[in-house]
Design a protein around this motif. Structure first.
Motif, PDB file in Angstrom:
ATOM      1  N   SER A  12     -52.815  13.194  -0.670  1.00  0.00           N
ATOM      2  CA  SER A  12     -53.359  14.054   0.373  1.00  0.00           C
ATOM      3  C   SER A  12     -54.309  13.247   1.256  1.00  0.00           C
ATOM      4  O   SER A  12     -54.710  12.122   0.920  1.00  0.00           O
ATOM      5  CB  SER A  12     -54.098  15.233  -0.251  1.00  0.00           C
ATOM      6  OG  SER A  12     -53.216  16.022  -1.017  1.00  0.00           O
ATOM      7  N   ASP A  13     -54.682  13.830   2.376  1.00  0.00           N
ATOM      8  CA  ASP A  13     -55.615  13.173   3.298  1.00  0.00           C
ATOM      9  C   ASP A  13     -56.885  12.776   2.556  1.00  0.00           C
ATOM     10  O   ASP A  13     -57.448  13.560   1.775  1.00  0.00           O
ATOM     11  CB  ASP A  13     -55.979  14.108   4.444  1.00  0.00           C
ATOM     12  CG  ASP A  13     -54.816  14.352   5.400  1.00  0.00           C
ATOM     13  OD1 ASP A  13     -53.836  13.586   5.324  1.00  0.00           O
ATOM     14  OD2 ASP A  13     -54.902  15.302   6.209  1.00  0.00           O
ATOM     15  N   ASP A  16     -55.710   7.802   0.650  1.00  0.00           N
ATOM     16  CA  ASP A  16     -54.825   6.682   0.946  1.00  0.00           C
ATOM     17  C   ASP A  16     -55.193   5.430   0.161  1.00  0.00           C
ATOM     18  O   ASP A  16     -54.322   4.629  -0.190  1.00  0.00           O
ATOM     19  CB  ASP A  16     -54.853   6.371   2.439  1.00  0.00           C
ATOM     20  CG  ASP A  16     -54.179   7.441   3.284  1.00  0.00           C
ATOM     21  OD1 ASP A  16     -53.331   8.168   2.733  1.00  0.00           O
ATOM     22  OD2 ASP A  16     -54.515   7.564   4.475  1.00  0.00           O
TER      23      ASP A  16
END
Length: 368
Positions: A12-13, A16
């Motif tokens: 998810s955001d 990363d």
């Protein structure tokens, strides 16, 4: 990243960096097969599967791949014991000999279940007399513990009961409640918590199990914990660990088979006041499970450590690791549950790298 190294899943955001670190581990060859999962606020925000489940590198790791995480298994032995305590068949602070008279000899007359669960029972390894027993001789191994004198007066020192933990609890459950560790876990704990985790992998799940492999053939002999793992012979033998007979047996200290997603979700719900662990155990035992019970120098870990009834705890996390590199934890700082499960037996630097990408610190979670 090389296309030859399979990776699947999602982040998810804001996560990363976890993907980047995981890909680096695979690309650099430090990892050959593993799963990563992070849960926060009731949903999975990271699910990554990388590498292969087999040494021949024919079958990629999937989200539902099962693997043995060694001592992470112990936390679920604890849960099985506490379920029976909640039933009233056992008590944490009664002498074990009340239930298991054969155990109450040689200085173990006053040993309690709490001392077993917090690794203070004085039996961190099987006695020398068990050296000739087969790894899967459950009765023989239990009986050797019952007959043996403790290595120190119970309650006076600390050392993770590296291989004996499950057999001690199993013996107590058999004698005090007429049941077994495998039965309590698989019939009560696992369904109540919705876990894809098994003591004794069923036939229809065997194809999901990853093969273990050494990062270095000398790895078993290089471990700090090696003196506590020599009896019975074969517990770090990957050929034995990869056998059907082992995967379908119950060796509670080490051979739970589970997924990264299952472990991360479990840890994400571990402390919740309306979560499944509290519902299973009730408020008092749930509090006991999470509370610091003892802080001392752990001879097997080789460092000072704080144990709850089933976990390692410090200011940043509630966690448990397994020899070989697998680990799972609840971040007290960030309120997320995480798991890194691997088939490549090495140190904990890979899990530590994933933790660092999450701004967590995994210091002291394993046995090496």
């Amino acid at each position: 990243m090389s296309d030859a190294v399979p990776v699947e899943g999602f982040v998810s955001d804001g996560y990363d960096r976890v993907r980047e670190v995981f890909q680096d581990l695979l690309r650099d060859g430090r990892e050959t097969g593993a799963g990563v999962s992070v849960w926060r606020d009731g949903r999975e925000v990271v699910r990554l599967s990388g590498g292969w489940v087999d040494a021949a590198r024919h079958h990629p790791w999937r989200a539902d791949t099962l693997v043995q995480p060694y001592s992470l298994s112990k936390s679920f032995v604890t849960l099985a014991a506490l379920v029976v305590v909640r039933d009233g068949a056992l008590a944490l602070d009664e002498p074990i000999s009340r239930y298991w008279p054969a155990y109450g000899v040689g200085g173990k007359e006053r040993t309690t279940l709490r001392q077993v669960l917090t690794h203070r029972a004085g039996q961190p390894r099987f006695p020398a007399e068990a050296a000739g027993l087969d790894l899967l001789d459950d009765a023989g191994l239990r009986e050797s513990l019952a007959r043996a004198a403790p290595e120190y007066v119970p309650g006076t020192s600390l050392g993770e009961h590296a291989l004996t933990y499950g057999h001690l609890v199993d013996g107590i459950l058999r004698a005090g409640a007429g049941t077994t560790l495998g039965e309590v876990f698989n019939e009560r704990v696992r369904p109540a918590l919705g876990l894809d985790a098994w003591f004794g992998v069923p036939d229809d799940a065997l194809e999901r199990v990853a093969d273990l492999e050494y990062a270095d053939p000398e790895w078993p002999s290089q471990l700090h914990a090696a003196p506590w793992l020599r009896i019975p012979d074969g517990t770090l033998d990957v050929e034995r660990a990869n056998s059907r007979s082992w995967r379908q047996a119950v060796f509670g200290a080490v051979n739970l088979h589970t997924t990264a997603t299952a472990m991360a979700r479990f840890f994400s719900e571990l402390t919740s006041e309306d979560g499944p662990v509290r519902a299973l155990l009730g408020p008092q035992l749930h509090a006991d499970l999470l509370a610091s019970q003892v802080t001392d120098f752990d001879e097997v870990f080789g460092t000072r450590i704080t144990w709850t009834l089933g976990f390692v705890r410090d200011r940043g996390k509630i966690a448990k690791g397994g020899i070989g590199g697998s680990a799972a934890w609840w971040s007290l700082k960030h309120r997320h549950g995480c798991a890194y499960l691997t088939r490549r037996l090495d140190d904990h630097s890979r899990a530590a790298a994933i933790a660092a990408a999450l701004d967590d610190d995994l210091t002291v979670v394993g046995e090496d």
